[in-house]
Design a protein around this motif. Structure first.
Motif, mmCIF file in Angstrom:
data_model
loop_
_atom_site.group_PDB
_atom_site.id
_atom_site.type_symbol
_atom_site.label_atom_id
_atom_site.label_comp_id
_atom_site.label_asym_id
_atom_site.label_seq_id
_atom_site.Cartn_x
_atom_site.Cartn_y
_atom_site.Cartn_z
ATOM 1 N N ILE A 132 14.337 27.668 12.362
ATOM 2 C CA ILE A 132 14.995 29.108 12.308
ATOM 3 C C ILE A 132 13.746 29.136 14.453
ATOM 4 C CG2 ILE A 132 15.392 31.084 13.352
ATOM 5 C CD1 ILE A 132 16.783 29.186 10.813
ATOM 6 N N THR A 133 14.508 29.853 15.663
ATOM 7 C CA THR A 133 13.507 29.073 16.554
ATOM 8 C C THR A 133 13.544 30.487 17.099
ATOM 9 O OG1 THR A 133 15.713 29.037 17.942
ATOM 10 C CG2 THR A 133 14.534 26.914 17.348
ATOM 11 N N HIS A 134 14.682 31.441 16.821
ATOM 12 C CA HIS A 134 14.980 33.293 17.073
ATOM 13 C C HIS A 134 15.564 33.831 15.658
ATOM 14 C CE1 HIS A 134 15.033 31.297 20.683
ATOM 15 N NE2 HIS A 134 14.354 31.916 21.651
ATOM 16 N N VAL A 135 14.382 35.267 15.645
ATOM 17 C CA VAL A 135 15.219 35.791 14.878
ATOM 18 C C VAL A 135 15.782 37.440 15.220
ATOM 19 C CG1 VAL A 135 14.421 37.197 12.459
ATOM 20 C CG2 VAL A 135 14.099 35.247 12.334
ATOM 21 N N PHE A 136 16.731 37.456 14.831
ATOM 22 C CA PHE A 136 17.632 38.814 15.714
ATOM 23 C C PHE A 136 17.471 39.823 14.757
ATOM 24 C CE2 PHE A 136 20.788 42.347 17.022
ATOM 25 C CZ PHE A 136 19.730 42.106 18.414
ATOM 26 N N HIS A 162 10.633 36.290 17.894
ATOM 27 C CA HIS A 162 11.541 37.897 16.743
ATOM 28 C C HIS A 162 12.239 38.295 18.030
ATOM 29 C CE1 HIS A 162 8.959 35.657 13.764
ATOM 30 N NE2 HIS A 162 9.612 36.734 12.938
ATOM 31 N N LEU A 163 13.574 38.883 17.851
ATOM 32 C CA LEU A 163 13.874 40.189 18.358
ATOM 33 C C LEU A 163 14.218 41.443 18.101
ATOM 34 C CD1 LEU A 163 15.701 37.052 20.663
ATOM 35 C CD2 LEU A 163 13.802 37.662 20.873
ATOM 36 N N MET A 164 14.614 41.750 18.794
ATOM 37 C CA MET A 164 14.877 43.264 18.104
ATOM 38 C C MET A 164 15.282 44.723 19.418
ATOM 39 S SD MET A 164 13.192 45.681 15.517
ATOM 40 C CE MET A 164 14.283 46.867 14.035
ATOM 41 N N GLY A 165 15.955 45.156 18.999
ATOM 42 C CA GLY A 165 16.678 46.038 20.314
ATOM 43 C C GLY A 165 15.345 46.609 20.208
ATOM 44 N N GLU A 166 14.805 47.101 22.580
ATOM 45 C CA GLU A 166 14.126 48.319 22.206
ATOM 46 C C GLU A 166 14.344 50.000 21.985
ATOM 47 O OE1 GLU A 166 13.535 48.260 26.658
ATOM 48 O OE2 GLU A 166 15.572 49.547 26.598
ATOM 49 N N VAL A 167 15.425 49.931 21.649
ATOM 50 C CA VAL A 167 15.498 51.667 20.651
ATOM 51 C C VAL A 167 14.913 52.337 19.526
ATOM 52 C CG1 VAL A 167 16.906 54.119 20.475
ATOM 53 C CG2 VAL A 167 16.961 51.745 22.906
ATOM 54 N N ASP A 168 15.500 51.289 19.013
ATOM 55 C CA ASP A 168 15.262 50.611 17.598
ATOM 56 C C ASP A 168 13.944 50.189 17.050
ATOM 57 O OD1 ASP A 168 17.271 51.566 15.410
ATOM 58 O OD2 ASP A 168 16.743 49.906 14.255
ATOM 59 N N LEU A 169 13.318 49.415 17.849
ATOM 60 C CA LEU A 169 12.062 48.951 17.622
ATOM 61 C C LEU A 169 10.542 50.095 17.383
ATOM 62 C CD1 LEU A 169 9.506 46.972 16.317
ATOM 63 C CD2 LEU A 169 9.973 46.475 19.084
ATOM 64 N N LEU A 219 25.589 42.008 18.554
ATOM 65 C CA LEU A 219 25.620 40.896 19.118
ATOM 66 C C LEU A 219 27.445 40.048 19.347
ATOM 67 C CD1 LEU A 219 22.689 38.367 17.508
ATOM 68 C CD2 LEU A 219 22.562 39.413 19.405
ATOM 69 N N GLU A 220 27.613 40.292 20.675
ATOM 70 C CA GLU A 220 28.627 39.347 21.354
ATOM 71 C C GLU A 220 28.362 37.447 21.415
ATOM 72 O OE1 GLU A 220 32.176 40.775 23.578
ATOM 73 O OE2 GLU A 220 30.468 40.677 24.938
ATOM 74 N N VAL A 221 28.857 37.052 21.122
ATOM 75 C CA VAL A 221 28.369 35.534 21.021
ATOM 76 C C VAL A 221 30.403 34.548 21.354
ATOM 77 C CG1 VAL A 221 28.040 32.955 19.695
ATOM 78 C CG2 VAL A 221 27.076 35.121 18.921
ATOM 79 N N ALA A 222 29.928 34.276 22.799
ATOM 80 C CA ALA A 222 30.615 33.091 22.975
ATOM 81 C C ALA A 222 30.706 32.161 24.176
ATOM 82 C CB ALA A 222 31.210 34.039 24.637
ATOM 83 N N SER A 223 31.535 30.938 23.071
ATOM 84 C CA SER A 223 30.987 29.520 23.515
ATOM 85 C C SER A 223 32.546 29.291 23.809
ATOM 86 C CB SER A 223 30.593 29.325 22.206
ATOM 87 O OG SER A 223 29.859 27.603 22.425
#
Length: 305
Positions: A132-136, A162-169, A219-223
């Motif tokens: 795992i390279t990133h955890v959101f 590790h990533l998290m929304g700034e408001v919630d964090l 999260l919105e994912v587009a590919s």
């Protein structure tokens, strides 16, 4: 050859072997349904919905539909859809996005000590925590952050950003729950705050979905022209929150904001016909949302082996 590459090369035969090995070692006891993961393609990306397990049966109301004036309507709706309001299980569904060079895990489940099955099912899907390279983190509730650390308090995903929304964090660090004190606080230096609308990886964008918690992020994912919307807890209950536009959850922290957020996001994904997944929807928690009368309806995707 790395485990991930080997699995992609050998396909279903190795998946069967991993499942049998898991049974033999007791990680998936005999008699338990399924291997705990569901893989599908989204353009050039691979998406794996991972089960962290289920709760024991318990009352569904009022937590999953808290409006006092709608309790009888909620109860009728549940019973008409063959759910027992007094004894319903809850699902926990983190998601893995395999983008090739990056492998993003969205939410970490409850943790092994709390009965979480994420790590066992991640292995059956062919991944190690080191892959795992990133955890959101969609938000700071215990069933989403509990798997951030192992039993010794070490990072469960040692190589991940590790990533998290700034408001919630910011909110949870200023108002730490026991789970936050055990996970987010010791890992604070590893966590990067994410802004609303930020593209955290190519084709993966953070979407503000406040209300369930002060800074909840989806999260919105587009590919390659295909879209997936990962709700986290912003979608609420797969029946009540969709059928009743005014419905809120007992654990929505800002109930009015949560109702507004759901209305906005349900309209968006219905119009776009996007695939969606939500953390507590019925396994494997993948489908689409469409208009149904004055509300909406969740339509499960056809299950493909």
């Amino acid at each position: 050859m790395k485990r991930r590459t080997f699995i992609q090369a050998t396909g279903g035969l190795l998946f069967s072997g991993l499942l049998l090995r898991g049974h033999a070692q007791g990680r998936v006891p005999k008699g338990v349904n399924g291997g705990g993961f569901y893989r599908f393609s989204l353009g050039s990306a691979a998406v794996v919905v991972l089960s962290d397990g289920q709760s024991a049966p318990g009352p569904l109301l009022p937590n999953w539909g808290a409006n006092p004036e709608l309790q009888e309507a909620f109860r009728r709706t549940l019973e008409e859809n063959f759910l027992n309001p007094e004894a319903t299980r809850n699902n926990f569904n983190p998601v893995l996005l395999d983008l090739g060079e990056a492998r993003l895990l969205v939410d970490t489940g409850r943790g092994v000590a709390a009965g979480g099955r994420l790590l066992a099912h991640l292995e059956l899907a062919g991944y190690a925590p080191e892959d795992i390279t990133h955890v959101f983190l969609t938000h700071g509730h215990p069933d989403h952050i509990g798997g951030l650390v192992d039993g010794e308090g070490r990072p469960a995903f040692p190589r991940a950003t590790h990533l998290m929304g700034e408001v919630d964090l910011d909110y949870w660090l200023k108002n730490p729950s026991p789970a936050v004190s055990r996970t987010l606080v010791p890992l604070r230096e590893r966590i990067r705050a994410v802004r609303e609308g930020e593209e955290i990886l190519p084709g993966v964008r953070a979407v503000a979905s406040y209300g369930h918690t002060p800074g909840h992020m989806s999260l919105e994912v587009a590919s390659q022209g295909q879209k997936l919307f990962i709700f986290g807890d912003a979608a609420g209950h797969y029946l009540l929150s969709l059928r009743f536009s005014q419905a809120y959850l007992g654990f929505d922290m800002d109930k009015a904001e949560a109702v507004r957020t759901r209305a906005r996001l349900f309209q968006k994904v219905a119009e776009e016909r996007s695939l969606v997944t939500a953390y507590h929807f019925p396994w494997p928690a993948l489908g689409r949302i469409r208009r149904q009368g004055e509300g909406y309806e969740f339509v499960p995707a056809f299950f493909e082996f």
